[in-house]
Design a protein around this motif. Structure first.
Motif: not given
Length: 180
Positions: A64-76, A90-96, A149-153
């Motif tokens: 449905g036209g959602r915006c996507r971004r790749i993030i790098k993360s590190r934690h326990t 905060n309105g996001g989905c962790a796709e993978n 839904e958007d880049e601001a989110t």
């Protein structure tokens, strides 16, 4: 049938299916080898079709036209639930989840965590002891494709992850190898 016609047929078969379509099934339907199907899937993705590989077969993710971004993360491992809650609250989905393993190279697994309930179900599976997280193979370093839904989110999610110390700058190779 030429390659482009075959790829269009793959898209058509996967779109019309109510369940994931195996590579073996596609190979049989198109009278080609499974390796040809794998190559075609890569070319389909390169042309912008969001076709995903699951453990049951291929699906086309109509987002449905959602915006996507790749993030790098590190934690326990103890902080996984907090990271996922930060994304979904905060309105996001962790796709993978994606790791860059020294031997296996890129390893990716779908998550599709878009609610606290999804996050808890994922953690219950991990805590059952039957599975480990991919990031356990890379000292906690991993990537996610997150959508909203958007880049601001996405900006809010990234800022929250930075504030918690989970967010890391992306490596140069990631944007070349994994366009969102």
């Amino acid at each position: 049938m030429d390659g482009q016609a075959r790829r269009n047929k793959i898209i058509d078969i996967v779109k019309k299916s109510e369940k994931p379509v195996s590579g073996t099934f596609l190979a049989e339907q198109l009278n080609v080898s499974r390796q040809v199907v794998v190559t075609d899937i890569a070319l389909i993705r390169a042309n912008g079709v969001n076709i995903m590989s699951t453990n049951r077969g291929y699906i086309i993710n109509s987002d449905g036209g959602r915006c996507r971004r790749i993030i790098k993360s590190r934690h326990t491992d103890e902080q996984i639930l907090d990271e996922l809650f930060t994304i979904v609250d905060n309105g996001g989905c962790a796709e993978n989840t994606i790791i860059n393993h020294r031997y296996y190279n890129r390893v990716e697994a779908p998550l599709n965590v878009s609610s606290r309930r999804d996050a808890k179900v994922f953690m219950e599976a991990i805590e059952s002891g039957k599975s480990k997280t991919l990031s356990s193979a890379t000292s906690g370093y991993h990537y996610h494709v997150i959508s909203a839904e958007d880049e601001a989110t996405l900006d809010v999610i990234e800022d929250e992850l930075k504030a918690k110390g989970y967010w890391l700058p992306l490596d140069d190779w990631i944007s070349k190898e994994m366009p969102v």
